[in-house]
Design an enzyme around this catalytic site. Structure first.
Site, PDB file in Angstrom:
ATOM      1  N   CYS A  31      -3.650   0.502   5.297  1.00 24.86           N
ATOM      2  CA  CYS A  31      -4.541   0.487   4.133  1.00 24.86           C
ATOM      3  C   CYS A  31      -5.318  -0.829   4.059  1.00 24.86           C
ATOM      4  O   CYS A  31      -4.735  -1.879   3.808  1.00 24.86           O
ATOM      5  CB  CYS A  31      -3.696   0.702   2.876  1.00 24.86           C
ATOM      6  N   CYS A  34      -5.080  -2.713   0.797  1.00 25.79           N
ATOM      7  CA  CYS A  34      -3.724  -3.278   0.680  1.00 25.79           C
ATOM      8  C   CYS A  34      -3.636  -4.596   1.441  1.00 25.79           C
ATOM      9  O   CYS A  34      -3.018  -5.554   0.967  1.00 25.79           O
ATOM     10  CB  CYS A  34      -2.676  -2.316   1.231  1.00 25.79           C
TER      11      CYS A  34
END
Length: 102
Positions: A31, A34
């Site tokens: 991600c 993230c």
């Protein structure tokens, strides 16, 4: 304080039974947002001795992600006395993340 990496084996002890507020970062290695938030979360963990900062990899613990209705990542949940008191998601500033904690 170092970041605590969560699993189903330590979630209850580290989060639900914590005596201090807990910020949990639901994330995944693939991600991009993230990865952007990772250094900021580490910074907060190092600077704030009054809270616990944890990370939970949703790919390794999908049941916990489902249980807390994490639909997109990164999602940040703040637990106090075993209950979710705040939640937000996406890329945020350090101030916004700390605002969740209070």
């Amino acid at each position: 304080m170092a970041i605590v990496h969560l699993s189903k084996d330590n979630f209850k002890e580290e989060v639900l039974e914590s005596k201090v507020p807990v910020l949990v970062d639901f994330w995944a290695t693939w991600c991009g947002p993230c990865q952007t938030m990772g250094p900021l979360v580490e910074e907060i963990a190092e600077e704030r001795a009054d809270i616990k900062v944890c990370k939970l990899d949703v790919d390794q613990e999908p049941e916990l992600a489902r249980q807390y209705r994490v639909m997109s990542i990164p999602t940040f949940l703040v637990f106090k006395e075993g209950e979710v008191v705040k939640r937000d998601m996406g890329v945020m500033s350090k101030e916004e993340v700390e605002g969740l904690i209070g």
